[in-house]
Design a protein around this motif. Structure first.
Motif, PDB file in Angstrom:
ATOM      1  N   ASP A 199       0.532  -0.900   0.612  1.00 35.03           N
ATOM      2  CA  ASP A 199       0.192  -0.142  -0.160  1.00 35.03           C
ATOM      3  C   ASP A 199       0.963   1.579   0.291  1.00 35.03           C
ATOM      4  O   ASP A 199       2.001   1.240  -0.550  1.00 35.03           O
ATOM      5  CB  ASP A 199      -0.878   0.352   1.048  1.00 35.03           C
ATOM      6  CG  ASP A 199      -0.326  -0.454   2.140  1.00 35.03           C
ATOM      7  OD1 ASP A 199       0.705   0.212   2.700  1.00 35.03           O
ATOM      8  OD2 ASP A 199      -1.245  -0.821   3.447  1.00 35.03           O
ATOM      9  N   CYS A 200      -0.131   2.422  -0.105  1.00 43.84           N
ATOM     10  CA  CYS A 200       0.991   3.703  -0.036  1.00 43.84           C
ATOM     11  C   CYS A 200       1.910   3.488   1.204  1.00 43.84           C
ATOM     12  O   CYS A 200       3.321   4.441   1.417  1.00 43.84           O
ATOM     13  CB  CYS A 200       0.155   5.038  -0.470  1.00 43.84           C
ATOM     14  SG  CYS A 200      -0.461   4.451  -2.058  1.00 43.84           S
ATOM     15  N   LYS A 201       1.142   3.309   2.793  1.00 45.52           N
ATOM     16  CA  LYS A 201       1.981   3.134   3.263  1.00 45.52           C
ATOM     17  C   LYS A 201       3.350   2.540   3.356  1.00 45.52           C
ATOM     18  O   LYS A 201       4.618   2.789   3.871  1.00 45.52           O
ATOM     19  CB  LYS A 201       1.892   3.369   4.714  1.00 45.52           C
ATOM     20  CG  LYS A 201       1.715   3.183   6.144  1.00 45.52           C
ATOM     21  CD  LYS A 201       1.397   2.451   7.217  1.00 45.52           C
ATOM     22  CE  LYS A 201       1.622   2.414   8.394  1.00 45.52           C
ATOM     23  NZ  LYS A 201       1.312   2.146   9.692  1.00 45.52           N
ATOM     24  N   SER A 202       3.407   1.643   3.285  1.00 47.52           N
ATOM     25  CA  SER A 202       4.918   1.042   2.798  1.00 47.52           C
ATOM     26  C   SER A 202       5.107   1.173   2.168  1.00 47.52           C
ATOM     27  O   SER A 202       6.500   0.991   1.683  1.00 47.52           O
ATOM     28  CB  SER A 202       4.536  -0.473   2.661  1.00 47.52           C
ATOM     29  OG  SER A 202       3.294  -0.969   1.576  1.00 47.52           O
ATOM     30  N   LEU A 203       5.113   1.711   1.003  1.00 50.75           N
ATOM     31  CA  LEU A 203       6.128   2.431  -0.354  1.00 50.75           C
ATOM     32  C   LEU A 203       6.746   3.586  -0.536  1.00 50.75           C
ATOM     33  O   LEU A 203       7.235   3.710   0.047  1.00 50.75           O
ATOM     34  CB  LEU A 203       4.843   2.806  -1.546  1.00 50.75           C
ATOM     35  CG  LEU A 203       5.685   3.550  -2.721  1.00 50.75           C
ATOM     36  CD1 LEU A 203       6.775   2.527  -3.334  1.00 50.75           C
ATOM     37  CD2 LEU A 203       4.672   3.952  -3.796  1.00 50.75           C
ATOM     38  N   LEU A 204       6.278   3.705   0.955  1.00 52.09           N
ATOM     39  CA  LEU A 204       6.470   5.361   1.511  1.00 52.09           C
ATOM     40  C   LEU A 204       7.281   4.941   3.304  1.00 52.09           C
ATOM     41  O   LEU A 204       8.743   5.639   2.611  1.00 52.09           O
ATOM     42  CB  LEU A 204       5.969   6.161   1.906  1.00 52.09           C
ATOM     43  CG  LEU A 204       6.503   7.788   3.388  1.00 52.09           C
ATOM     44  CD1 LEU A 204       7.020   8.513   1.926  1.00 52.09           C
ATOM     45  CD2 LEU A 204       5.395   8.901   4.061  1.00 52.09           C
ATOM     46  N   GLU A 205       7.355   3.750   3.216  1.00 53.11           N
ATOM     47  CA  GLU A 205       8.620   3.795   4.300  1.00 53.11           C
ATOM     48  C   GLU A 205       9.298   2.890   3.569  1.00 53.11           C
ATOM     49  O   GLU A 205      10.479   3.103   3.990  1.00 53.11           O
ATOM     50  CB  GLU A 205       7.222   2.412   4.790  1.00 53.11           C
ATOM     51  CG  GLU A 205       6.766   3.288   6.440  1.00 53.11           C
ATOM     52  CD  GLU A 205       6.013   1.916   6.750  1.00 53.11           C
ATOM     53  OE1 GLU A 205       5.949   0.721   6.840  1.00 53.11           O
ATOM     54  OE2 GLU A 205       5.045   2.135   7.920  1.00 53.11           O
ATOM     55  N   TYR A 206       9.491   2.200   2.418  1.00 50.07           N
ATOM     56  CA  TYR A 206      10.478   1.343   1.492  1.00 50.07           C
ATOM     57  C   TYR A 206      11.421   2.296   1.149  1.00 50.07           C
ATOM     58  O   TYR A 206      12.693   2.400   1.593  1.00 50.07           O
ATOM     59  CB  TYR A 206       9.647   0.584   0.777  1.00 50.07           C
ATOM     60  CG  TYR A 206      10.829   0.093  -0.361  1.00 50.07           C
ATOM     61  CD1 TYR A 206      11.850  -1.334  -0.105  1.00 50.07           C
ATOM     62  CD2 TYR A 206      11.158   1.170  -1.378  1.00 50.07           C
ATOM     63  CE1 TYR A 206      12.538  -1.255  -0.929  1.00 50.07           C
ATOM     64  CE2 TYR A 206      12.313   0.052  -2.397  1.00 50.07           C
ATOM     65  CZ  TYR A 206      12.852  -1.034  -1.826  1.00 50.07           C
ATOM     66  OH  TYR A 206      13.680  -1.377  -3.125  1.00 50.07           O
ATOM     67  N   TRP A 207      10.888   3.548   0.813  1.00 49.64           N
ATOM     68  CA  TRP A 207      11.602   4.047   0.006  1.00 49.64           C
ATOM     69  C   TRP A 207      12.570   5.284   1.154  1.00 49.64           C
ATOM     70  O   TRP A 207      13.904   5.732   0.809  1.00 49.64           O
ATOM     71  CB  TRP A 207      10.913   5.799  -1.097  1.00 49.64           C
ATOM     72  CG  TRP A 207      10.223   5.324  -2.546  1.00 49.64           C
ATOM     73  CD1 TRP A 207      11.057   4.616  -2.765  1.00 49.64           C
ATOM     74  CD2 TRP A 207       9.154   6.093  -2.742  1.00 49.64           C
ATOM     75  NE1 TRP A 207      10.120   4.096  -3.930  1.00 49.64           N
ATOM     76  CE2 TRP A 207       9.423   5.312  -4.169  1.00 49.64           C
ATOM     77  CE3 TRP A 207       8.368   7.019  -2.643  1.00 49.64           C
ATOM     78  CZ2 TRP A 207       8.139   5.599  -5.135  1.00 49.64           C
ATOM     79  CZ3 TRP A 207       7.081   6.890  -3.041  1.00 49.64           C
ATOM     80  CH2 TRP A 207       7.761   6.710  -5.330  1.00 49.64           C
ATOM     81  N   LEU A 208      11.745   5.718   2.463  1.00 46.89           N
ATOM     82  CA  LEU A 208      12.496   6.573   3.628  1.00 46.89           C
ATOM     83  C   LEU A 208      13.321   5.479   3.641  1.00 46.89           C
ATOM     84  O   LEU A 208      14.741   6.063   3.931  1.00 46.89           O
ATOM     85  CB  LEU A 208      11.646   6.623   4.041  1.00 46.89           C
ATOM     86  CG  LEU A 208      10.356   7.549   4.141  1.00 46.89           C
ATOM     87  CD1 LEU A 208       9.624   7.655   5.403  1.00 46.89           C
ATOM     88  CD2 LEU A 208      11.476   9.429   4.151  1.00 46.89           C
ATOM     89  N   CYS A 209      13.278   3.877   3.743  1.00 44.27           N
ATOM     90  CA  CYS A 209      14.556   3.196   4.447  1.00 44.27           C
ATOM     91  C   CYS A 209      15.565   2.821   3.340  1.00 44.27           C
ATOM     92  O   CYS A 209      16.795   2.615   3.894  1.00 44.27           O
ATOM     93  CB  CYS A 209      14.449   2.214   4.985  1.00 44.27           C
ATOM     94  SG  CYS A 209      12.243   2.130   6.033  1.00 44.27           S
ATOM     95  N   GLU A 210      15.088   3.144   2.035  1.00 36.73           N
ATOM     96  CA  GLU A 210      16.328   3.471   1.199  1.00 36.73           C
ATOM     97  C   GLU A 210      16.883   4.022   1.176  1.00 36.73           C
ATOM     98  O   GLU A 210      17.863   4.888  -0.050  1.00 36.73           O
ATOM     99  CB  GLU A 210      16.050   2.722  -0.206  1.00 36.73           C
ATOM    100  CG  GLU A 210      15.106   1.606  -0.693  1.00 36.73           C
ATOM    101  CD  GLU A 210      16.021   0.880  -0.473  1.00 36.73           C
ATOM    102  OE1 GLU A 210      17.024   0.328  -1.603  1.00 36.73           O
ATOM    103  OE2 GLU A 210      16.461  -0.494   0.368  1.00 36.73           O
ATOM    104  N   GLY A 211      16.896   5.447   2.005  1.00 39.76           N
ATOM    105  CA  GLY A 211      17.775   6.631   1.814  1.00 39.76           C
ATOM    106  C   GLY A 211      16.756   8.083   1.099  1.00 39.76           C
ATOM    107  O   GLY A 211      18.026   9.489   0.664  1.00 39.76           O
ATOM    108  N   TYR A 212      15.785   7.769   0.298  1.00 42.92           N
ATOM    109  CA  TYR A 212      15.309   8.410  -0.597  1.00 42.92           C
ATOM    110  C   TYR A 212      15.060   9.602   0.227  1.00 42.92           C
ATOM    111  O   TYR A 212      14.378   9.782   1.766  1.00 42.92           O
ATOM    112  CB  TYR A 212      14.227   8.417  -1.376  1.00 42.92           C
ATOM    113  CG  TYR A 212      14.754   6.933  -2.832  1.00 42.92           C
ATOM    114  CD1 TYR A 212      14.962   7.146  -3.434  1.00 42.92           C
ATOM    115  CD2 TYR A 212      14.468   5.610  -2.183  1.00 42.92           C
ATOM    116  CE1 TYR A 212      15.244   6.809  -4.766  1.00 42.92           C
ATOM    117  CE2 TYR A 212      14.268   4.819  -3.445  1.00 42.92           C
ATOM    118  CZ  TYR A 212      15.125   5.498  -4.708  1.00 42.92           C
ATOM    119  OH  TYR A 212      15.212   4.340  -5.434  1.00 42.92           O
TER     120      TYR A 212
END
Length: 447
Positions: A199-212
Motif C-alpha cells: 500500500d502507499c504507507k509501505s511504499l513510503l516506508e520503503y523509500w525512506l528506508c532506502e535513503g530517498y
C-alpha cells in the motif's frame, strides 16, 4: 537488455526455495501421466522440429484471433501464444490448435496419441496437478481452468521477458512444460520479502528506508489520498481499474522492491510449475525452441465470481517500469488538479523525484516494447518515451527530458482529460487536441 541477478547453486536448493515461496513443481508419476508426458513431447517435437514451417504458417495465417505475440521475443524469433478452445466452440475446427493437432494425428509419430493427447486430456492433466497442490498444501480444490494456451517459439536465442506480475489472485498460474530441456519460468526473490510493499504507507516506508529524500507533496498524497476512488475524479478516471492507490499496490506494489535472487530450472515434458497469483516472474532467456501449456487454475470457492465477470485472469499485467509510469500519471494528475495553489518549484520537485525512479526502472530493463504496451490514446507519453529510449545513454539529454516532463502537463496527464487553451475556449466550444508545445523542447535537443 535483461539484468541478471544472483542464483542458487543447486537444483534441490532452488526447489526448496520455491516451495517456501508457495511455488510447486510436480513431475509425472503414474503410468498414465508418463504416457501423457510422452505425448506432449512428441507433439512439441512435431511442431518445433519436424514441421516448423508448416506449423508456423498455420499460426501466422490464423483469422480467428487465437494467436498473438508475447513480449520477450525479437525480430527473428517470436514467442507465440495460441489460445486453446474445446470442441464446444462452434468454430473449433478453424482454430489453429485444432489444425495443429489434426496435422500431428495424421503423421506416423502422432497417430498413437490421437486418444491420449487431446484438449480435454490436457485440461485433465493440469487439473490433476492442481489437485496435488491442494493435497500437499491443504488449500482447497480447483474447479476449472481459464486462459488456456500454448506458448512456443521456433528457435533462439531470445532475451526473455521483463519481470512482472499478472493480476490473478486468488487463482494460480500453471506452466506445463512440453519440450525437453525446457527453461522454466524465472521466479524472483525480493529483498525484504517478509515486508512487502502492499500500500502507499509501505511504499513510503520503503523509500525512506532506502535513503530517498521524499518530497513533502509526495508524502502528503501517499498519506492522505491512498484510499481515494480514482473513478470518482475526472482526471484519474482512466485508471479506475486500479480502484484506489492502495488497492492496486496490494497486488503489484512489490515490483518496487529490489531483486535478491532469480530462480529458474531446466525441466522435462510433463513437469508442471504452479505458482500463486501475484508472484514476480518472467519468461526465461532461451537459446533454442521451447513449448509449454499455460493456464490459470480457478479455486472452487471463487467459481461463482467467474459468472459475474470478476475473475482475475492475468490479463492485467505490470512490470516495474509500467507500474511506476502509470503511478506517475496518477500522481501528476493529482498534483496538477489538487495542488494548484502550491508553488511551481514544489510541484516540479515532486514530479522530478518520481521521474528519476522511472528512469532507474527503464535502465534496469531497457526495451522498445514498452511503447507497444501503452494505450495508443496516450500519444504524448509514447512520443516522449520513444525519444528518451533513443537517447538513454546521453545524461544531458535525459536531464532535459525530465525537465520537459515536469513542466509539460500533457505528457503524463490522463488521456481522457482534454485541455483547451484559454484563447480557444473563449472563441469556440469545439474540442481541440491537447496542447503539444512540449514537442518544441525535443526539437531543441537536436534529435
Amino acid at each position: 537488455m535483461r539484468k541478471q541477478y544472483p542464483t542458487l547453486s543447486s537444483h534441490d536448493e532452488i526447489i526448496d526455495t520455491l516451495q517456501d515461496k508457495g511455488i510447486d513443481i510436480f513431475e509425472p508419476e503414474s503410468k498414465r501421466e508418463k504416457m501423457m508426458a510422452e505425448a506432449m513431447e512428441s507433439f512439441s517435437l512435431f511442431v518445433l522440429d519436424e514441421e516448423p514451417d508448416l506449423c508456423k504458417e498455420i499460426l501466422e495465417n490464423d483469422r480467428t484471433e487465437s494467436v498473438g505475440l508475447l513480449q520477450g521475443g525479437n525480430d527473428i524469433y517470436s514467442i507465440y501464444r495460441v489460445m486453446i478452445n474445446g470442441i464446444d466452440d462452434p468454430n473449433h475446427y478453424r482454430k489453429p490448435v485444432t489444425l495443429l493437432l489434426n496435422e500431428f494425428y495424421s503423421r506416423h509419430s502422432g497417430k498413437k496419441y490421437r486418444d491420449i493427447f487431446t484438449v480435454e486430456k490436457l485440461k485433465e492433466y493440469m487439473l490433476l496437478m492442481c489437485q496435488r497442490r491442494s493435497n500437499s498444501r491443504n488449500c482447497g480444490d480447483f474447479a476449472s481452468l481459464g486462459n488456456l494456451m500454448f506458448i512456443l517459439q521456433f528457435g533462439g536465442p531470445t532475451e526473455g521477458q521483463v519481470r512482472h506480475i499478472d493480476n490473478m489472485v486468488s487463482n494460480v498460474q500453471i506452466c506445463l512444460y512440453m519440450s525437453r530441456n525446457c527453461p522454466s519460468t524465472v521466479v524472483y526473490e525480493l529483498e525484504g520479502e517478509d515486508d512487502s510493499i502492499v500500500d502507499c504507507k509501505s511504499l513510503l516506508e520503503y523509500w525512506l528506508c532506502e535513503g530517498y529524500e521524499v518530497p513533502s507533496l509526495i508524502v502528503d498524497i501517499l498519506e492522505s489520498k491512498s484510499t481515494d476512488s480514482l473513478k470518482a475524479k475526472s482526471y484519474t478516471r482512466f485508471f479506475s481499474f486500479w480502484k484506489t492507490l492502495d488497492n492496486h499496490l496490494g497486488c503489484f506494489g512489490k515490483l518496487y522492491q529490489r531483486v535478491e535472487y532469480q530462480h529458474s530450472l531446466v525441466l522435462d515434458p510433463g513437469s508442471t510449475l504452479i505458482a500463486g497469483g501475484n508472484e514476480v516472474h518472467a519468461g526465461p532467456p532461451t537459446t533454442s525452441s521451447r513449448m509449454f501449456a499455460f493456464a490459470i487454475g480457478i479455486p472452487e470457492d471463487i467459481d461463482d465470481a467467474i459468472d459475474k465477470g470478476d475473475c482475475n485472469d492475468g490479463e492485467v499485467q505490470y512490470s516495474p517500469f509500467t507500474l511506476h509510469m502509470d503511478f506517475c500519471s496518477i500522481i501528476f494528475s493529482i498534483l496538477d488538479n489538487e495542488y494548484v495553489e502550491e508553488c511551481t518549484d514544489k510541484v516540479c520537485e515532486a514530479k522530478e523525484f518520481l521521474l528519476r525512479i522511472l528512469i532507474d526502472f527503464l535502465k534496469d530493463f531497457t526495451m522498445k516494447e514498452y511503447l507497444l504496451q501503452i494505450d495508443p490514446s496516450r500519444k504524448q507519453l509514447i512520443e516522449w518515451l520513444e525519444v528518451l529510449l533513443d537517447n538513454l545513454d546521453n545524461d544531458g539529454f535525459v536531464e532535459k527530458c525530465l525537465s520537459t516532463a515536469c513542466t509539460a502537463k500533457e505528457i503524463f496527464s490522463s488521456p481522457d482529460v482534454r485541455r483547451i487553451p484559454n484563447h480557444v475556449a473563449k472563441e469556440s466550444q469545439v474540442d481541440v487536441e491537447p496542447d503539444i508545445g512540449w514537442r518544441l523542447v525535443t526539437h531543441e535537443m537536436n534529435i
